[in-house]
Structures are given as C-alpha cells and as structure tokens.
Design a protein around this motif. Structure first.
Motif, PDB file in Angstrom:
ATOM      1  N   VAL A  65      41.001  44.341  33.777  1.00 26.65           N
ATOM      2  CA  VAL A  65      40.230  45.355  33.040  1.00 26.65           C
ATOM      3  C   VAL A  65      38.734  45.109  33.165  1.00 26.65           C
ATOM      4  CG1 VAL A  65      42.070  45.956  31.431  1.00 26.65           C
ATOM      5  CG2 VAL A  65      40.545  44.053  30.884  1.00 26.65           C
ATOM      6  N   THR A  66      38.334  43.916  33.580  1.00 29.14           N
ATOM      7  CA  THR A  66      36.923  43.612  33.828  1.00 29.14           C
ATOM      8  C   THR A  66      36.473  44.337  35.094  1.00 29.14           C
ATOM      9  OG1 THR A  66      37.305  41.428  32.871  1.00 29.14           O
ATOM     10  CG2 THR A  66      35.266  41.737  34.107  1.00 29.14           C
ATOM     11  N   LEU A  67      35.280  44.914  35.052  1.00 32.85           N
ATOM     12  CA  LEU A  67      34.798  45.736  36.171  1.00 32.85           C
ATOM     13  C   LEU A  67      33.412  45.278  36.604  1.00 32.85           C
ATOM     14  CD1 LEU A  67      35.978  49.216  34.803  1.00 32.85           C
ATOM     15  CD2 LEU A  67      36.976  47.949  36.730  1.00 32.85           C
ATOM     16  N   VAL A  68      33.358  44.117  37.242  1.00 32.50           N
ATOM     17  CA  VAL A  68      32.098  43.538  37.698  1.00 32.50           C
ATOM     18  C   VAL A  68      32.363  42.814  39.017  1.00 32.50           C
ATOM     19  CG1 VAL A  68      30.225  41.920  37.158  1.00 32.50           C
ATOM     20  CG2 VAL A  68      31.317  43.218  35.312  1.00 32.50           C
ATOM     21  N   PRO A  69      31.506  42.985  40.029  1.00 32.19           N
ATOM     22  CA  PRO A  69      31.780  42.322  41.315  1.00 32.19           C
ATOM     23  C   PRO A  69      31.608  40.806  41.233  1.00 32.19           C
ATOM     24  CG  PRO A  69      29.637  43.408  41.364  1.00 32.19           C
ATOM     25  CD  PRO A  69      30.297  43.833  40.093  1.00 32.19           C
ATOM     26  N   PHE A  70      32.355  40.109  42.091  1.00 33.10           N
ATOM     27  CA  PHE A  70      32.121  38.692  42.331  1.00 33.10           C
ATOM     28  C   PHE A  70      31.021  38.582  43.392  1.00 33.10           C
ATOM     29  CE2 PHE A  70      36.532  39.051  40.943  1.00 33.10           C
ATOM     30  CZ  PHE A  70      36.581  38.101  39.931  1.00 33.10           C
ATOM     31  N   ASP A  71      30.246  37.521  43.329  1.00 34.42           N
ATOM     32  CA  ASP A  71      29.104  37.405  44.232  1.00 34.42           C
ATOM     33  C   ASP A  71      29.588  37.056  45.636  1.00 34.42           C
ATOM     34  OD1 ASP A  71      26.685  36.893  45.516  1.00 34.42           O
ATOM     35  OD2 ASP A  71      25.772  36.152  43.665  1.00 34.42           O
ATOM     36  N   LEU A  72      29.510  38.019  46.523  1.00 36.09           N
ATOM     37  CA  LEU A  72      29.991  37.826  47.895  1.00 36.09           C
ATOM     38  C   LEU A  72      29.180  36.787  48.656  1.00 36.09           C
ATOM     39  CD1 LEU A  72      30.704  41.546  48.893  1.00 36.09           C
ATOM     40  CD2 LEU A  72      32.343  39.807  48.158  1.00 36.09           C
ATOM     41  N   ASP A  73      27.948  36.502  48.210  1.00 36.87           N
ATOM     42  CA  ASP A  73      27.112  35.540  48.919  1.00 36.87           C
ATOM     43  C   ASP A  73      27.628  34.110  48.766  1.00 36.87           C
ATOM     44  OD1 ASP A  73      25.454  37.561  49.752  1.00 36.87           O
ATOM     45  OD2 ASP A  73      24.039  37.320  48.087  1.00 36.87           O
ATOM     46  N   GLY A  74      28.562  33.895  47.827  1.00 37.81           N
ATOM     47  CA  GLY A  74      29.114  32.561  47.654  1.00 37.81           C
ATOM     48  C   GLY A  74      30.439  32.356  48.357  1.00 37.81           C
ATOM     49  N   ILE A  75      30.954  33.385  49.031  1.00 42.24           N
ATOM     50  CA  ILE A  75      32.309  33.341  49.583  1.00 42.24           C
ATOM     51  C   ILE A  75      32.299  33.015  51.069  1.00 42.24           C
ATOM     52  CG2 ILE A  75      34.395  34.714  50.008  1.00 42.24           C
ATOM     53  CD1 ILE A  75      33.663  36.365  47.537  1.00 42.24           C
ATOM     54  N   ASP A  76      33.227  32.161  51.465  1.00 37.13           N
ATOM     55  CA  ASP A  76      33.503  31.908  52.877  1.00 37.13           C
ATOM     56  C   ASP A  76      34.825  32.601  53.220  1.00 37.13           C
ATOM     57  OD1 ASP A  76      33.987  31.021  55.414  1.00 37.13           O
ATOM     58  OD2 ASP A  76      34.277  28.910  54.867  1.00 37.13           O
ATOM     59  N   PRO A  77      34.780  33.792  53.815  1.00 36.86           N
ATOM     60  CA  PRO A  77      36.018  34.528  54.092  1.00 36.86           C
ATOM     61  C   PRO A  77      36.997  33.763  54.973  1.00 36.86           C
ATOM     62  CG  PRO A  77      34.103  35.954  54.359  1.00 36.86           C
ATOM     63  CD  PRO A  77      33.586  34.561  54.226  1.00 36.86           C
ATOM     64  N   ALA A  78      36.490  32.833  55.779  1.00 38.02           N
ATOM     65  CA  ALA A  78      37.377  32.077  56.670  1.00 38.02           C
ATOM     66  C   ALA A  78      38.354  31.208  55.894  1.00 38.02           C
ATOM     67  CB  ALA A  78      36.548  31.215  57.618  1.00 38.02           C
ATOM     68  N   GLN A  79      38.030  30.880  54.663  1.00 37.44           N
ATOM     69  CA  GLN A  79      38.928  30.077  53.827  1.00 37.44           C
ATOM     70  C   GLN A  79      40.056  30.901  53.225  1.00 37.44           C
ATOM     71  OE1 GLN A  79      35.443  27.534  51.680  1.00 37.44           O
ATOM     72  NE2 GLN A  79      37.423  27.496  50.682  1.00 37.44           N
TER      73      GLN A  79
END
Length: 720
Positions: free
Chosen positions: A661-675
């Motif tokens: 129900v929370t509607l706020v993005p996670f900070d994509l600048d902290g994510i390593d998609p390869a993981q």
C-alpha cells in the motif's frame, strides 16, 4: 521535562533514591519504561526511567541497588545508551547477548549470593487472582511500581526470586517520592472515529466481543490497552505521543460496558452518544476501586449481590478474561481473591488486526496522500543536497535548507518532511518520531536526532529516513534509504541485498495457515547467503488510524523465543552478574564488511509467543522492513506496508498474497541490477510503474519529471 540529562543530575537522583531505599529497607528498585496501560510510547508524566537514568531511548529497564546501577536495553539502542550513560555511573547491560543476565538473574546474583531460578507462569487459567507474592523472614525486598509492570512480568520475577529468597513489592512508587516536579498528566479532547472510516459501529463491536466472552465462559473482560479501547468504541484522542488514543480502561460484562476515562475531555454530544449506545462513562481513577467490586458490577440485577470488595472463598466463581502480558500487576492484585482469571490475549486485539473493507479503503487513501508527500520530499531533498539536474534538465533550486543559506541537516530535513505531510488531506500528525539518520547515524537502528547530535547532509553516502503519518483514515510507516551521492561498492552491494529480501517477502504467495515466522526467511535469505543479518524483526502489525506498532502480528523467524515489552530474557546467571556489555561477536562478510552480530530482538513491541501468533489472514496490515547496519559507516533499511489479500483457490487450498500500500519509489541509484533475479527486477519495475501512475497526477511538472526518472525500468525481465 525538568533538567532531565545534565551531567550531574542523574547521580544526584540515584543518590536520593538510595537514601529512600535505605530508609524503607529496600534492597533494589526496578524502574521499567511503561505506563499503567503497558503502552509502547509513554507520556512524560510516566517517563520515570528516563528521569532516573538520563537514557532517552523508548525501551529499557533500570535497576538500582545500594552499590550498583544498570540499564538493560536491546540492540536498537546500544550505541545511543553508551553515549547517554557516560559519566552517570550506570552500567549498560546489552539485553539479548548470551553473556548478559536477565534482570532477575542479575538481582538474584547481586542480592542473594547466586541461584537465579528463572521461571514463568504456564497455563491459561490462574485461580486466586491476588496470589503469587513471595514472603519470608529476612527476605531481601525488590521494589517496583505495580502500575508499570505487567502481571506476567511480575510473576516471572516472583518465580525467579523464590530460589534466592527475595520478595517483590509492587505496592510502592519510590520514584514519585524523589520526583515532586514530574510533568503533570496531560489529557486532551476525545473525538469520534466515524463509522465511514471504522466500518463497524461500536454497538456491533461490543456485541461481537460479548459473544466471544460467552464462548469462552467468561463473565467479565478487563481492557487496559488504549488502542483496544479506542478501536472497540470508535473513539480517538491524543494523550499518547504519536498514537491517537486516550487514557482509559474498560470493564465489560454480559450486560454492561464501563468506560473509565477523564470525563471532562468528552464533549457533551459525545457523552450523549455513548449513553445512547449503553456505554457508561465513569471517572478514570474509579477503575481501580471497581476492580475489587467486580461481583457487584457483574451482577445482572444491577448490584444486589451483597459481596464486599475483598471477595471470599465461599463466593460463586467469577471468571475474568484478562491478558496477563498486557495488564499491570496492580490490576491483577486488586481483583477479588476468589475470582478466576482466564489468561487470554485480548479478543479485541485479534479483531482489530483484521481490517474490514472500510478500513482497507481508508488505509489505501492514507497511503496515497503519504506517497504524494514523500515523493515531493524526495524531489526537494535531491535538489537541495545533491543538486541533481537529470530529473528536470534545468538548474536546481538554490536553497540548501529550510531557511535561505542554512545548511540542510537531519533535523531540518525531518522538519521539511513534516511540512510536506501537513499539506495532505486528512493528516493529523506523525505516527512516530521520525528517524532521519545520515551516514554512521544510520547504523543506530532507532536513532533520533537531537540538537547535540544533528549533522549536516552531504552529497555523498546514504541517508536513512524512517517516518510515518497519522491520517484520519489510516496510519503509515515507511523507510527509504536515500543515495545522496557516490557510494562504495560495499554499500551498493548491501543496499541491493536488503532490497532483494524486501522484494522476496513482498511478492510471496502462500497457503492459508502460514504465520509471519513461516515467511520471514524470504526477507533474510539474501543477507544470510552472505553470512550477514539484522537484529530486529522484519515486520510488525499496523493500526487503522491507531498505533503504528500493533500486536499480535510479528514477522520473525525465531519461533521458539518469547518476546517481552521490557526486555528479551535469557538464562545466563552469575554471582554479581557477568560483564555488563557481554561479548560482541564479529564476522567478515562476502563484501569485506565487518558486522557486529546482533541478537534476534524484535523491533516491534510484540509480547506473544509463536504459538499465540495468528495466521496471516485477509485484511492484516504489517510492515516489511529488512535492514543492515554497519557500525560507524551506514545503515540500510527498506520498508513498505503490506496488506494481506486473497490470491487464488485450488484443489490444494486457499492461497494469499500481499498488496503493497506504500507508494514511494526505492532509490535506483543504490541498486546493482546484476545482483538481482529477473523476477525481482520484474516486481520492482511493476511496483515503480504503479507508483508513477498513482502519484504523478498530484505533482507539478518538475516533480513529475523527477518521478518518471526515479521509477524508470531497470535490467532485463525477459526470463520472467
């Protein structure tokens, strides 16, 4: 509060308490963090533990003897306690570590020369409500205020003290005798929570509770928990910080509902409505008097039974449903001696944990408003500190704080977030004191910035923001770890691992019958794969415009341990007690991080064993908040609230799933998609598209452009 934490005030208070103890023949004084309702958050009037120790954390137990003083608190507060206790003469006992004794084990060792004998009261029915005190000639006396300790906690102490010839005295409040200028008890106007939000009228709720009483063979229900009472009667208040509740007790019989409260805080029209609904409003202090007269109260004829307050062995049985974990020892001791106590979790607690359709609609509406506020805050924060241009393609605003030219700090950022929330429809106030923790402060799980600790935010590293709002139709709780600038590979690796755990729990599908313990491994697994962990629970229940921490829901893997509102107990004991801080184990992670091993102490105020926890059911609302904390470096936590909803029914049974129900993005600048696994990326992209669709129409052009970038798809989902 008055002069709470000056460098010399705490030793003076302890000295005054010891003088009083010596005069009264008392060997030790236990000072809990509680009020007469076992509330998680307490008013200044009852905050005697902070007064006697100077420790400002929201959980902890102090013990004062004639020659020693200690504070027990859990892993959330160790760093904070070490700083605040410095120079006070009070030792920190790190509750939950293997070498840390429980309060009772320490007292047995310190006062009697050894032998702890820790025990507990088993069984749901307790005959003889006032029984249990340990007496004996020459027994050392341990004193605590019986209003501020639960009956179950008092029984554990009594049982342990039997083996070491100590006596627990819960009839005297020593702290008030040395604290004449304690803040007065503040109360505020009580108001109605409309049925349009509550979904069910108070008369319907009362009828349902009475049916449960009859089902269990109980004559009387005693309710001391403020959120139970507020929910049952569709009333709200503001007597407790951040919790929309009011000081009150309820005694319910098969025929009567008695509400004990500060009557002058009820407007005349509300008093009339309660009267019309057969709820009798009585003075708050009369509750204690009426406990001894339960035979009169429970008589259906209106009080013709000629029974004195003390009761007697020849009286007919009266069964009182009471939760010994959440009622004070004073309540238990004042019941008629012949009353039979049916020790059960409050039926109201179970009822309010399952949100009805109106409550669920309100929760979704509140989270939409909260999401708008949070997204506007994140846009402002990124511009103010990071100077980001990529969201708008234009020059960012020049202001760097809440006032032109002022540096943006933890406190000023928290103030700005409250400002954004205050603009939203239905906002009432914060649901807890916000945690805005930059850099190393993020490693302090329940850090709260003060004027002394406040630091400026810089365009680098991580900022942890854990906050929430009370809205007239719902309660919110959200944590975002925000990338302020360049990150180390270590921080990015751990940021992603924690987010993977959050996602894996959020996208779970499971058969009806699972509890939080059944699913908690999903949130821990990415960290466990690295040999890492976090020391708090993954999730707690959340109220519907009520307490942000709501029993009995608990997402925690440790099914065998019993959680307590005061402390996590262990069986260690030694004469005089072992080293107060115990031993901190350390291990090297796959990323090179050295992380202190922390105990499995729930971040929630849960007080129920795994056997008592309910299965996850449609309508339950709880948090999903794994984390990782690198002492001296940073803290990471990702939190949404999840609503349990139906999934599908097959020949194998009913299946459920979660709706964030929370509607706020996670900070994509902290994510390593390869993981990340493809299905984790798919979930994140779908969640972010849902956030954008819901929030974007409520933002201005610059904010909307930022949100589009903040919710951009990442990675590849072709394998999903």
């Amino acid at each position: 509060m008055t002069d709470m934490n000056t460098s010399n005030s705490v030793p003076k208070r302890i000295a005054a308490l010891r003088d009083l103890m010596q005069q009264a023949g008392i060997a030790a004084c236990i000072v809990p963090t509680a009020d007469p309702h076992m509330s998680e958050y307490i008013s200044d009037h009852f905050n005697i533990r902070e007064y006697i120790t100077g420790f400002t954390g929201s959980a902890g137990t102090a013990v004062i003897t004639d020659s020693d003083a200690g504070l027990w608190t859990d892993s959330r507060y160790w760093l904070q306690a070490e700083q605040e206790l410095a120079g006070s003469g009070i030792r920190l006992f790190k509750d939950g570590l293997p070498d840390t004794p429980s309060v009772e084990a320490y007292l047995c060792g310190a006062l009697s020369g050894g032998g702890s004998g820790v025990g507990a009261v088993d069984g749901p029915v307790v005959a003889g409500a006032g029984a249990g005190a340990v007496d004996g000639p020459g027994a050392g006396v341990v004193c605590t205020d019986g209003r501020l300790i639960s009956s179950a906690q008092a029984d554990r102490l009594r049982t342990a003290f039997k083996a070491c010839h100590l006596h627990l005295d819960t009839d005297r409040d020593l702290i008030s005798e040395i604290y004449p200028d304690a803040p007065p008890l503040k109360t505020f106007e009580v108001f109605e929570h409309p049925v349009s939000y509550a979904g069910i009228s108070r008369t319907e709720k009362i009828d349902q509770v009475r049916s449960l009483l009859a089902e269990h063979g109980a004559d009387v229900l005693v309710l001391p928990m403020l959120d139970d009472i507020a929910w049952l009667l569709n009333l709200r208040g503001s007597d407790i910080p951040c919790n929309p509740v009011f000081f009150s007790f309820v005694i319910m019989t098969r025929e009567q509902t008695r509400l004990y409260a500060f009557m002058d805080r009820f407007p005349a029209d509300l008093q009339e409505k309660l009267k019309r609904d057969a709820v009798t409003l009585l003075p708050y202090e009369q509750f204690y008097e009426d406990l001894a007269d339960l035979y009169l109260i429970s008589d259906g004829a209106g009080g013709s039974c000629p029974v004195d307050g003390a009761g007697g062995s020849d009286l007919p049985g009266l069964t009182v449903m009471l939760d010994l974990k959440t009622c004070s020892d004073r309540i238990r001791q004042l019941l008629p001696a012949s009353a039979r106590v049916l020790d059960r979790p409050s039926p109201v607690m179970r009822m309010k944990a399952i949100k009805n359709p109106a409550e669920m609609d309100g929760i979704r509406t509140a989270h939409l408003q909260d999401g708008i506020a949070m997204c506007r805050f994140l846009f402002w924060l990124k511009q103010s500190v990071c100077g980001s241009k990529k969201a708008t393609g234009s020059q960012p605003e020049k202001t760097t704080g809440t006032q032109p030219g002022s540096p943006l700090t933890e406190l000023s950022a928290a103030s700005k977030l409250s400002e954004f929330r205050s603009m939203r429809a239905g906002f009432i106030g914060d649901s807890f004191d916000p945690i805005v923790a930059y850099g190393p402060h993020g490693a302090i799980v329940h850090y709260s910035a003060t004027e002394a600790s406040d630091i400026a935010l810089q365009p680098e590293g991580l900022l942890l923001v854990d906050s929430g709002g009370q809205y007239e139709n719902g309660t919110t709780d959200i944590t975002r770890t925000i990338v302020m600038g360049p990150l180390s590979d270590e921080a990015k690796h751990l940021f992603t691992a924690v987010l993977r755990g959050h996602i894996d729990l959020a996208r779970a599908r499971f058969r009806r019958g699972c509890t939080g313990a059944s699913l908690d491994i999903l949130a821990h697994q990415p960290l466990w794969d690295l040999g890492l962990d976090y020391g708090h629970g993954t999730g707690h229940g959340v109220g519907a415009f009520l307490n942000v921490h709501e029993d009995p829901i608990r997402i925690h893997w440790a099914t065998g341990r019993k959680a307590s509102r005061i402390s996590a107990k262990d069986k260690a004991s030694a004469k005089g007690g072992p080293s107060p801080t115990g031993t901190t184990a350390a291990g090297a992670s796959a990323t090179g991080t050295t992380a202190a091993a922390t105990p499995s102490v729930s971040i929630t105020p849960a007080s129920y064993t795994a056997a008592e926890l309910p299965v996850l059911t449609e309508g339950m609302l709880f948090s999903d908040e794994p984390g990782f904390y690198a002492a001296g470096k940073f803290g990471i936590r990702h939190e949404n609230l999840l609503l349990c909803v139906p999934d599908q029914t097959t020949e194998y049974g009913d299946f459920l799933k979660f709706e964030p129900v929370t509607l706020v993005p996670f900070d994509l600048d902290g994510i390593d998609p390869a993981q990340m696994q493809p299905d984790e990326i798919s979930w994140l992209n779908a969640y972010h598209e849902r956030v954008y669709t819901a929030i974007a129409p409520h933002l201005n052009e610059a904010e909307r452009a930022w949100l589009r970038e903040a919710t951009r798809p990442i990675g590849s989902t072709s394998a999903v």
